[in-house]
Motif scaffolding. Structure first.
Motif, PDB file in Angstrom:
ATOM      1  N   SER A 117       0.837  -1.215   0.000  1.00 40.05           N
ATOM      2  CA  SER A 117       0.000   0.000   0.000  1.00 40.05           C
ATOM      3  C   SER A 117       0.861   1.251   0.000  1.00 40.05           C
ATOM      4  O   SER A 117       0.560   2.226  -0.691  1.00 40.05           O
ATOM      5  N   ASP A 160      -5.843  -1.085  -4.696  1.00 41.56           N
ATOM      6  CA  ASP A 160      -5.294  -1.617  -3.452  1.00 41.56           C
ATOM      7  C   ASP A 160      -6.279  -2.605  -2.835  1.00 41.56           C
ATOM      8  O   ASP A 160      -7.223  -2.214  -2.160  1.00 41.56           O
ATOM      9  N   GLU A 161      -6.065  -3.849  -3.093  1.00 39.60           N
ATOM     10  CA  GLU A 161      -6.936  -4.933  -2.599  1.00 39.60           C
ATOM     11  C   GLU A 161      -8.417  -4.641  -2.851  1.00 39.60           C
ATOM     12  O   GLU A 161      -9.231  -4.629  -1.921  1.00 39.60           O
TER      13      GLU A 161
HETATM   14 MG    MG Z   1      -2.044  -2.794   2.163  1.00 37.59          MG
END
Ligand code: MG
Ligand code: ADP
Length: 254
Positions: free
Chosen positions: A45, A175-176
């Motif tokens: 991240s 991000d995910e």
């Molecule tokens: Mg992360």
């Protein structure tokens, strides 16, 4: 050779005494999809946030589209960007988070046209027209007037993708994007991302969806402890990982 859209050279980032990124080298070509995998806390991240001008790096260099992030070049001098200039740069990059981050008091349409009108100064009519096209593209044209609370997680995430695309970004960071979704809703979001990739969008995707990484990724980077420990085509990473840490991670998630 064409200039890469993203180029990271020995990128380091620390929070206080803790070095979170320890010299990241990565090159992402136009139209390429790079999947970042790795354990929690490995810096995935943080790296995306650096690419998106949300964090400053401490050393190394990070370029997007040939421009050094955070700086403006005049002749052979570099000037640090002012906040407004940083915001303008950030507007060229789309980012999709795990938790959607939609404006809850706005309808789907309002969510999508907000930034094009207020950041880019687009005419409302043009922004609305484009929002409708994008909603069709993510299969949500029937939800124009809905509020986020009326949508499923998968629908919210598809709106978040449409909202990012409304700014006509030159690249998309994820991000995910499916980590907060119920399992049965993951597929509809991955389908939208797959279509986007097929359409030629440059994407960096942090994901635990190894099937997606294998199928859609042009390259996979395995991060651990603030470093890219292993990088290569998905097949090589998944079927024949060279590093013990990659092998250990994959044996847990595959
Ligand atoms: Mg992360
Ligand atoms: P990942 O996304 O791979 O799980 P992160 O990039 O979120 O990893 O975090 C990497 C490391 O940096 C972790 O040890 C995390 O605790 C630390 N970290 C992240 N953000 C901050 C912050 N704002 N302040 C201090 N430490 C942070």
């Amino acid at each position: 050779m064409q200039q890469p859209l993203i180029l990271a050279e020995k990128v380091s980032k620390r929070y206080g005494a803790v070095e979170v990124l320890k010299g990241i080298d990565l090159s992402v070509a136009r139209g390429e999809v790079v999947c970042l995998i790795g354990p929690s806390g490995s810096g995935k991240s943080t790296f995306l946030r650096c690419i998106n001008h949300l964090e400053k790096i401490d050393s190394g260099a990070l370029y997007v589209d040939g421009e050094l992030i955070g700086y403006r070049r005049e002749g052979n001098k570099l000037y640090e960007l002012k906040d407004a200039e940083v915001a303008a740069k950030r507007a060229e990059i789309g980012m999709v988070f795990q938790n959607f981050a939609l404006f809850s008091h706005m309808t789907v349409l309002e969510n999508i046209i907000e930034a094009p009108i207020h950041v880019k100064g687009e005419r409302r009519q043009d922004a609305v027209e484009r929002a409708r096209t994008l909603l069709e593209r993510v299969g949500l044209d029937s939800k124009v007037s809905a509020y986020p609370r009326e949508l499923s997680g998968g629908q919210k995430q598809r709106v978040a993708i449409a909202r990012a695309l409304a700014m006509r970004p030159k690249l998309m960071l994820f991000d995910e994007p499916t980590s907060a979704l119920d399992p049965e809703l993951v597929g509809e979001v991955l389908d939208v991302m797959r279509a986007l990739a097929a359409d030629g969008m440059t994407m960096v995707v942090v994901t635990h969806e190894m099937g997606f990484a294998r199928e859609v990724g042009n390259a996979v980077a395995f991060m651990d402890g603030g470093r890219i420990v292993e990088y290569g085509p998905p097949r090589a990473i998944f079927e024949n990982p060279q590093q013990a840490r990659t092998q250990a991670f994959l044996s847990k998630v595959l």
